[in-house]
Design an enzyme around this catalytic site. Sequence first.
Site, short mmCIF file in Angstrom:
data_model
loop_
_atom_site.label_atom_id
_atom_site.label_comp_id
_atom_site.label_asym_id
_atom_site.label_seq_id
_atom_site.Cartn_x
_atom_site.Cartn_y
_atom_site.Cartn_z
N TYR A 316 3.53 19.56 -10.81
CA TYR A 316 4.50 19.23 -11.87
C TYR A 316 5.53 20.34 -12.11
O TYR A 316 6.30 20.24 -13.05
CB TYR A 316 3.80 19.03 -13.21
CG TYR A 316 2.56 18.18 -13.25
CD1 TYR A 316 2.62 16.81 -13.00
CD2 TYR A 316 1.34 18.73 -13.59
CE1 TYR A 316 1.48 16.03 -13.09
CE2 TYR A 316 0.19 17.95 -13.67
CZ TYR A 316 0.27 16.60 -13.42
OH TYR A 316 -0.85 15.83 -13.52
N CYS A 342 -0.83 27.20 3.64
CA CYS A 342 0.36 27.04 4.47
C CYS A 342 1.25 25.92 3.97
O CYS A 342 1.43 24.90 4.64
CB CYS A 342 -0.04 26.78 5.91
SG CYS A 342 -1.36 27.89 6.43
#
Length: 418
Positions: A316, A342
């Site tokens: 968010y 990653c």
Amino acid sequence: MHHFDYREGELYCEEVPIETIAREVGTPFYCYSHATLTRHFHAFDAAFVEVDHLTCFSVKSCSNIAILHLFASLGAGMDIVSGGELHRALQAGVEPEKIVFSGVGKTEEEIVYALEKGILMFNLESPQEMLAVNECATRLGCRAPIAIRVNPDVDPKTHPYISTGLKQNKFGIDLEVSEEMYARAGKMSNLEIMGVGCHIGSQLTEVSPFLDTLRRLKLLIERLRKLNIQIRYLDLGGGLGITYSEEAPPHPSEYARVLLDEIDGLDCRLIFEPGRVIVGNAGILVTRVLYTKDGPVKNFLVVDAGMNDLARPSLYGSYHHIQPVVDQKRSEFQADVVGPICETTDFLARDRNLPRVEQGELLAVMSAGAYGFVMSSNYTSRPRPPEILVQGDRFEVIRARETYDDLLRGERLPDFLN
Ligand SMILES: *Cc1c(COP(=O)(O)O)cnc(C)c1O
């Protein structure tokens, strides 16, 4: 108000130095304060003492059974949204008759499980779900207690991803058609109408959307009563916000005062489903700086907690205050606090002004008690962190750090690969 404070430059949870816990359990870890959990539950629950009510803690915000057990011992009911949460609540010792079941996609299996355990009520979210619940109850030879979760079409003025009470959201039944659905429910042999429910969103920092919702639901209840449909419960959902950074949400007592003024004379037992407001500031995530890395345009603090441990920033763009566990005089710098995963979205903070911390130092990611551990995952085969509960001068691991073997649990090689 919470119980994470500095004493002589060192961060404590209640009477326990965070550093001591880190030495014992390693990093990263979630740490909750018993005193804060208790205080926040009381602050909310006591705000409604003058009326008949039930505070149903929202299990999805923080679902460790030790924490659920603590709230149950303080008199809480639970708001659940899955069969797994029902299992947790029951394991934690919550009485089934204090459990409400929300959610748009309850399966037949979950409905039967909840009926067998005798929960307080199902908050229905679609006509098809109503048929499914009636059918399950018929099969079991019982009556299913139900409320209809109404979508009042009120803007909660929060992040769009956590807004649930607008017409375009998947949640609840449109207010205008709910009356007809109640009439149908009244004719179904194995349903028992208990009340009206709603939940308009999360992290609300104003009272007015709650008040608008209440006004709309009151009119609905009046209309239903004219149709001789008995409404004994009014479930006002959760959603009250907390301070992550600059927000100034109303205190639960303020929220209660506004609602109680409006509720006057309604003659319903009230249900609330708070989550974040109780646990949000009662938990932190502690992480260690693995590396500091000064790039050409940005500085990075690479820490050992990632988006798999705390998803909110990448999910968010949420703000969590981050502070060093050792507070000392030092210069400031700006950095991204990033995890080892990653993915470019693997960050806990971006362009954050921080004291210049060094490799190996501990950082506390504040306000991580709600939607923290519960949203964690094993992405990149990272064992999930432990959860620690502090009470006074003692602390206990309430969920162990996962092991590499835990990661493989349930996996097997199929015969055709052998
Ligand atoms: C998530 C949820 C809550 C809790 O919301 P908070 O913002 O954490 O208070 C309450 N009720 C329902 C139905 C929910 O889905």
